[in-house]
Design a protein around this motif. Sequence first.
Motif, PDB file in Angstrom:
ATOM      1  N   LEU A   1      -5.474   0.877   4.812  1.00 43.67           N
ATOM      2  CA  LEU A   1      -6.026   2.221   5.012  1.00 43.67           C
ATOM      3  C   LEU A   1      -7.455   2.155   5.538  1.00 43.67           C
ATOM      4  CD1 LEU A   1      -4.729   4.107   1.831  1.00 43.67           C
ATOM      5  CD2 LEU A   1      -3.798   4.144   4.145  1.00 43.67           C
ATOM      6  N   VAL A   2      -8.239   1.225   5.016  1.00 40.75           N
ATOM      7  CA  VAL A   2      -9.619   1.063   5.493  1.00 40.75           C
ATOM      8  C   VAL A   2      -9.624   0.607   6.948  1.00 40.75           C
ATOM      9  CG1 VAL A   2     -11.731  -0.289   5.234  1.00 40.75           C
ATOM     10  CG2 VAL A   2     -10.604   0.641   3.217  1.00 40.75           C
ATOM     11  N   ALA A   3      -8.742  -0.334   7.281  1.00 43.41           N
ATOM     12  CA  ALA A   3      -8.700  -0.841   8.658  1.00 43.41           C
ATOM     13  C   ALA A   3      -8.320   0.260   9.640  1.00 43.41           C
ATOM     14  CB  ALA A   3      -7.709  -1.997   8.752  1.00 43.41           C
TER      15      ALA A   3
ATOM     16  N   VAL B   1      -5.489  -4.607  13.571  1.00 43.09           N
ATOM     17  CA  VAL B   1      -5.399  -5.453  12.377  1.00 43.09           C
ATOM     18  C   VAL B   1      -4.605  -4.735  11.288  1.00 43.09           C
ATOM     19  CG1 VAL B   1      -6.724  -6.517  10.504  1.00 43.09           C
ATOM     20  CG2 VAL B   1      -7.523  -6.713  12.863  1.00 43.09           C
ATOM     21  N   GLY B   2      -4.897  -3.445  11.084  1.00 46.11           N
ATOM     22  CA  GLY B   2      -4.175  -2.683  10.076  1.00 46.11           C
ATOM     23  C   GLY B   2      -2.681  -2.636  10.335  1.00 46.11           C
ATOM     24  N   VAL B   3      -2.293  -2.439  11.592  1.00 46.38           N
ATOM     25  CA  VAL B   3      -0.872  -2.371  11.946  1.00 46.38           C
ATOM     26  C   VAL B   3      -0.200  -3.728  11.732  1.00 46.38           C
ATOM     27  CG1 VAL B   3       0.755  -2.029  13.838  1.00 46.38           C
ATOM     28  CG2 VAL B   3      -1.189  -0.475  13.573  1.00 46.38           C
TER      29      VAL B   3
ATOM     30  N   ALA C   1      -6.553 -10.550   6.493  1.00 49.51           N
ATOM     31  CA  ALA C   1      -7.141 -10.225   7.801  1.00 49.51           C
ATOM     32  C   ALA C   1      -7.980  -8.960   7.732  1.00 49.51           C
ATOM     33  CB  ALA C   1      -6.035 -10.072   8.848  1.00 49.51           C
ATOM     34  N   VAL C   2      -7.646  -8.060   6.786  1.00 50.74           N
ATOM     35  CA  VAL C   2      -8.420  -6.824   6.678  1.00 50.74           C
ATOM     36  C   VAL C   2      -9.855  -7.111   6.224  1.00 50.74           C
ATOM     37  CG1 VAL C   2      -6.381  -5.411   6.230  1.00 50.74           C
ATOM     38  CG2 VAL C   2      -7.654  -6.391   4.306  1.00 50.74           C
TER      39      VAL C   2
END
Length: 321
Positions: free
Chosen positions: A226-228, A287-289, A300-301
């Motif tokens: 969610l942050v990414a 990155v989020g996806v 990775a986040v």
Amino acid sequence: MLYGIVAAITALFLAAVLAALLRVPALRLGLLDRRQRQRRVPLFGGAAVALATCLVAVAGDWTGIAPLGDGIEVLLAAGGAVAALGLVADVWRLNARFLVIGTAVAAAFVVPYGDTGVVAGVAGVGWITFVALAFRSLDHADGVAGTVGVVTAFGVAACAAVEVMDGLAALLSVFAAALTGFLMHNWPPARVALGACGSLFAGFLLAAAAVIARAGHDPVAGAGVLVALTAVAVADVVLVVLSRRLARRPVLRGGSDHLAHRLRRLGLTAQGVTVLVAAAAFAAVLVGVLVHAGWADARAVLWVAGGALVVTCQGSALPLS
């Protein structure tokens, strides 16, 4: 597939036409974006985005061509309510606490508590409210909020597609197309602005959709995703709050201390700032996806969080005048 293409094209042109039409009454009523001191930038661009998104999505659901589903219908209705609240704020300049309370109440109706649990669900309500207000804050420069919104919408739509949430993915695609139509008038130099109506609607819809797509997954990794997905808006808010607190200035008072303002003072053009911020949003969303789809390690986040931290620290050191 065919409906998706037709719906996207319809939403794009409908938003572009509505933004042009609604610009006139906004000018006549004196509903202007106060961030612009040298140019009069009328509001109601956000109303065009919200109307185009809702009309196209409802038409697809009503005809049965692209059913949204019960949960997505509630999301669309709640988003419309938030947009209406933002429109009232554009006209009458509501106190910020009313925006917070109203957005939180709408968010409480869309969080899937059965999948998240009560504690995580309440946290989701807080997150949706925070991101909605962060997007309102991000609407401080020509093209920035709209471009970041388009990038984020495609990212969250990809997450929804991974979860086979076709209705949610279709809604986000329509929303991305509507924002693109709006950007025809908002690309620097802007002729119309999102205002509270459009920025709250955008932030709410994107954050709520991300929470729905991540429901049922590991909550820690979910928080990172969610942050990414919303890293740029979050970093800008943290930067502004931090710099204002350090300078002992009121946090809620407007000012030219956002990231885009600081980048402009370094010599970047308005178009350059928009492209740079959009590129940063794309990297974070990607990155989020990848993490959501399981194609990248959840750690990775941390790179996104570290990048946001660097931007916040370095941004606070950039000149304000």
